[in-house]
Design a protein around this motif. Structure first.
Motif, PDB file in Angstrom:
ATOM      1  N   LEU A 271       0.826  -1.217   0.000  1.00 26.81           N
ATOM      2  CA  LEU A 271       0.000   0.000   0.000  1.00 26.81           C
ATOM      3  C   LEU A 271       0.855   1.260   0.000  1.00 26.81           C
ATOM      4  CD1 LEU A 271      -2.799  -1.125   2.463  1.00 26.81           C
ATOM      5  CD2 LEU A 271      -3.143  -0.401   0.097  1.00 26.81           C
ATOM      6  N   ASP A 272       1.971   1.227   0.724  1.00 25.17           N
ATOM      7  CA  ASP A 272       2.828   2.412   0.811  1.00 25.17           C
ATOM      8  C   ASP A 272       3.475   2.759  -0.523  1.00 25.17           C
ATOM      9  OD1 ASP A 272       2.234   2.654   3.472  1.00 25.17           O
ATOM     10  OD2 ASP A 272       4.108   1.783   4.207  1.00 25.17           O
ATOM     11  N   ALA A 273       3.761   1.746  -1.342  1.00 25.99           N
ATOM     12  CA  ALA A 273       4.457   1.978  -2.611  1.00 25.99           C
ATOM     13  C   ALA A 273       3.508   2.194  -3.784  1.00 25.99           C
ATOM     14  CB  ALA A 273       5.376   0.794  -2.913  1.00 25.99           C
ATOM     15  N   ALA A 274       2.200   2.069  -3.555  1.00 29.42           N
ATOM     16  CA  ALA A 274       1.233   2.155  -4.650  1.00 29.42           C
ATOM     17  C   ALA A 274       1.030   3.592  -5.119  1.00 29.42           C
ATOM     18  CB  ALA A 274      -0.101   1.554  -4.211  1.00 29.42           C
ATOM     19  N   VAL A 275       0.586   3.712  -6.370  1.00 32.58           N
ATOM     20  CA  VAL A 275       0.266   5.000  -6.997  1.00 32.58           C
ATOM     21  C   VAL A 275      -1.241   5.060  -7.197  1.00 32.58           C
ATOM     22  CG1 VAL A 275       0.602   6.447  -9.037  1.00 32.58           C
ATOM     23  CG2 VAL A 275       2.499   5.059  -8.160  1.00 32.58           C
ATOM     24  N   ASP A 276      -1.877   6.117  -6.725  1.00 32.82           N
ATOM     25  CA  ASP A 276      -3.332   6.220  -6.801  1.00 32.82           C
ATOM     26  C   ASP A 276      -3.809   6.690  -8.170  1.00 32.82           C
ATOM     27  OD1 ASP A 276      -3.549   5.395  -4.214  1.00 32.82           O
ATOM     28  OD2 ASP A 276      -4.135   7.347  -3.391  1.00 32.82           O
ATOM     29  N   VAL A 277      -4.817   6.015  -8.684  1.00 33.43           N
ATOM     30  CA  VAL A 277      -5.537   6.475  -9.871  1.00 33.43           C
ATOM     31  C   VAL A 277      -6.888   7.004  -9.393  1.00 33.43           C
ATOM     32  CG1 VAL A 277      -6.571   5.824 -12.074  1.00 33.43           C
ATOM     33  CG2 VAL A 277      -4.395   4.792 -11.368  1.00 33.43           C
ATOM     34  N   ASP A 278      -7.074   8.322  -9.466  1.00 28.81           N
ATOM     35  CA  ASP A 278      -8.337   8.935  -9.057  1.00 28.81           C
ATOM     36  C   ASP A 278      -9.360   8.792 -10.175  1.00 28.81           C
ATOM     37  OD1 ASP A 278      -7.495   9.884  -6.482  1.00 28.81           O
ATOM     38  OD2 ASP A 278      -6.315  11.407  -7.516  1.00 28.81           O
ATOM     39  N   TRP A 279     -10.632   8.762  -9.783  1.00 27.67           N
ATOM     40  CA  TRP A 279     -11.691   8.457 -10.731  1.00 27.67           C
ATOM     41  C   TRP A 279     -12.596   9.639 -11.038  1.00 27.67           C
ATOM     42  CZ3 TRP A 279     -11.200   4.453 -13.594  1.00 27.67           C
ATOM     43  CH2 TRP A 279     -10.677   3.255 -13.103  1.00 27.67           C
ATOM     44  N   HIS A 280     -12.975   9.740 -12.318  1.00 25.30           N
ATOM     45  CA  HIS A 280     -14.022  10.637 -12.784  1.00 25.30           C
ATOM     46  C   HIS A 280     -14.908   9.816 -13.719  1.00 25.30           C
ATOM     47  CE1 HIS A 280     -11.689  13.995 -11.175  1.00 25.30           C
ATOM     48  NE2 HIS A 280     -10.642  13.411 -11.723  1.00 25.30           N
ATOM     49  N   ALA A 281     -16.198  10.070 -13.676  1.00 30.58           N
ATOM     50  CA  ALA A 281     -17.117   9.290 -14.504  1.00 30.58           C
ATOM     51  C   ALA A 281     -16.656   9.276 -15.957  1.00 30.58           C
ATOM     52  CB  ALA A 281     -18.526   9.872 -14.411  1.00 30.58           C
ATOM     53  N   GLY A 282     -16.637   8.083 -16.556  1.00 31.47           N
ATOM     54  CA  GLY A 282     -16.202   7.925 -17.937  1.00 31.47           C
ATOM     55  C   GLY A 282     -14.763   7.477 -18.077  1.00 31.47           C
ATOM     56  N   ASP A 283     -13.972   7.531 -16.998  1.00 33.13           N
ATOM     57  CA  ASP A 283     -12.581   7.087 -17.062  1.00 33.13           C
ATOM     58  C   ASP A 283     -12.505   5.571 -17.265  1.00 33.13           C
ATOM     59  OD1 ASP A 283     -11.757   9.659 -16.591  1.00 33.13           O
ATOM     60  OD2 ASP A 283     -11.127   9.316 -14.515  1.00 33.13           O
ATOM     61  N   LEU A 284     -11.444   5.152 -17.945  1.00 39.79           N
ATOM     62  CA  LEU A 284     -11.183   3.735 -18.161  1.00 39.79           C
ATOM     63  C   LEU A 284      -9.719   3.461 -17.849  1.00 39.79           C
ATOM     64  CD1 LEU A 284     -12.626   1.124 -19.352  1.00 39.79           C
ATOM     65  CD2 LEU A 284     -11.454   1.673 -21.479  1.00 39.79           C
ATOM     66  N   LEU A 285      -9.478   2.479 -17.000  1.00 41.03           N
ATOM     67  CA  LEU A 285      -8.122   2.078 -16.622  1.00 41.03           C
ATOM     68  C   LEU A 285      -7.886   0.659 -17.119  1.00 41.03           C
ATOM     69  CD1 LEU A 285      -5.442   2.162 -14.928  1.00 41.03           C
ATOM     70  CD2 LEU A 285      -6.825   1.424 -12.966  1.00 41.03           C
ATOM     71  N   LEU A 286      -6.800   0.472 -17.854  1.00 45.65           N
ATOM     72  CA  LEU A 286      -6.428  -0.832 -18.384  1.00 45.65           C
ATOM     73  C   LEU A 286      -5.084  -1.217 -17.791  1.00 45.65           C
ATOM     74  CD1 LEU A 286      -7.767  -2.728 -20.504  1.00 45.65           C
ATOM     75  CD2 LEU A 286      -6.208  -1.751 -22.193  1.00 45.65           C
TER      76      LEU A 286
END
Length: 311
Positions: A271-286
């Motif tokens: 958890l300490d080394a992770a990078v956050d991907v913040d969300w907005h409606a319509g976003d797609l993460l692959l």
């Protein structure tokens, strides 16, 4: 040598007025194609392309042409379409620790797509983590202790009880189908008198990416271990069930107990080394599911993220 270079997902943003068709054109133009780009970048975030639940299927048909059912999945989800599911339905005030999807199984998806339908009210990011870096971050004592792998144990009820039923887990009510799946998975199983099913599976703690050759941390010992539940939850369960009766648990390969301090080190360093991907409606993460682990930060208000998987 493990890769310790700072890393973050690659963002691809839509031009003004761009829609799902532009997203697919941008994917087609990626150097090395989508597969090559994912191996190189590990994760791609598409923003501003106006994807909606109504336009999601055609996009996923191109990005994940062979969408997989969540058979033998251990987390609670709701199926909402053609092998499209809600992300893990776990109370919003809790963190979901880092993990590679279905790393406890004999076969796992190689690629995941996450789609944000409803923007979180606050928080709710999806942290992602270089799994090679995760392995390198662990003390040698911990890595060595897991060298022979881990043994996962599931107690799946027959429709009523804690955790998931075997029917939900395997998406069938046919025992013969379950047995055929488990035989192919190299698992051991036992049907109990009350109709429940006990499954034991021996799996490696690490794996090697088929293209890059990188060795990565690839197991869910911290999520299956009582210590990973938090003190209060673990104590409450211990008052109801013995460790051998828990819906899911884990030991070393030889059946020996995994020390709680090992589990907490794995969880916390991830958890300490992770990078956050913040969300907005319509976003797609692959993401590449071997190169990257993922989780979920706590959130407030509404949040709806869907997930699909592909081999």
């Amino acid at each position: 040598m493990a890769n310790t270079t700072a890393w973050a997902p690659t963002e691809i943003k839509a031009a003004d007025g761009g829609g799902p068709e532009e997203l697919l054109r941008r994917v087609d133009s990626l150097e090395g194609g989508l597969s090559g780009a994912l191996v190189k970048e590990k994760a791609l975030v598409f923003r501003g392309f106006g994807i909606t639940p109504d336009t999601l299927d055609p996009v996923l048909d191109r990005l994940l042409p062979n969408r997989l059912a969540y058979v033998h999945g251990n987390s609670p989800r709701t199926k909402v379409g053609g092998n499209v599911y809600t992300s893990t339905e776990y109370p919003q005030e809790y963190t979901i620790s880092m993990h590679n999807e279905m790393s406890y199984a004999h076969a796992w998806p190689s690629r995941l797509a996450f789609f944000c339908e409803i923007t979180p009210g606050g928080g709710g990011a999806t942290p992602v983590l270089d799994a090679e870096l995760w392995l390198a971050s662990l003390d040698p004592e911990v890595r060595d202790a897991f060298a022979d792998g881990v043994r996962y144990v599931q107690n799946l009820h027959d429709g009523y009880g804690l955790g998931k039923s075997w029917q939900d887990t395997f998406e069938t009510s046919d025992r013969s189908e379950v047995e055929a799946f488990l035989k192919g998975a190299g698992a051991e199983w036992e049907w109990r008198r009350d109709g429940s099913l006990r499954v034991e599976s021996l799996r490696p703690a690490t794996t090697v990416h088929p293209v890059t050759g990188a060795e990565v941390w690839f197991n869910q010992a911290d999520q299956w271990h009582p210590a990973g539940l938090g003190d209060d939850t673990a104590k409450e369960l211990a008052q109801i069930l013995s460790e051998d009766e828990l819906p899911q648990s884990v030991t070393f390969a030889d059946g020996g107990p995994i020390p709680a301090e090992y589990v907490l080190q794995v969880r916390d360093r991830g958890l300490d080394a992770a990078v956050d991907v913040d969300w907005h409606a319509g976003d797609l993460l692959l993401i590449d599911n071997v190169l990257l682990a993922h989780g979920r930060r706590p959130y407030t208000g509404d949040r709806r993220v869907l997930v699909a998987m592909s081999d």
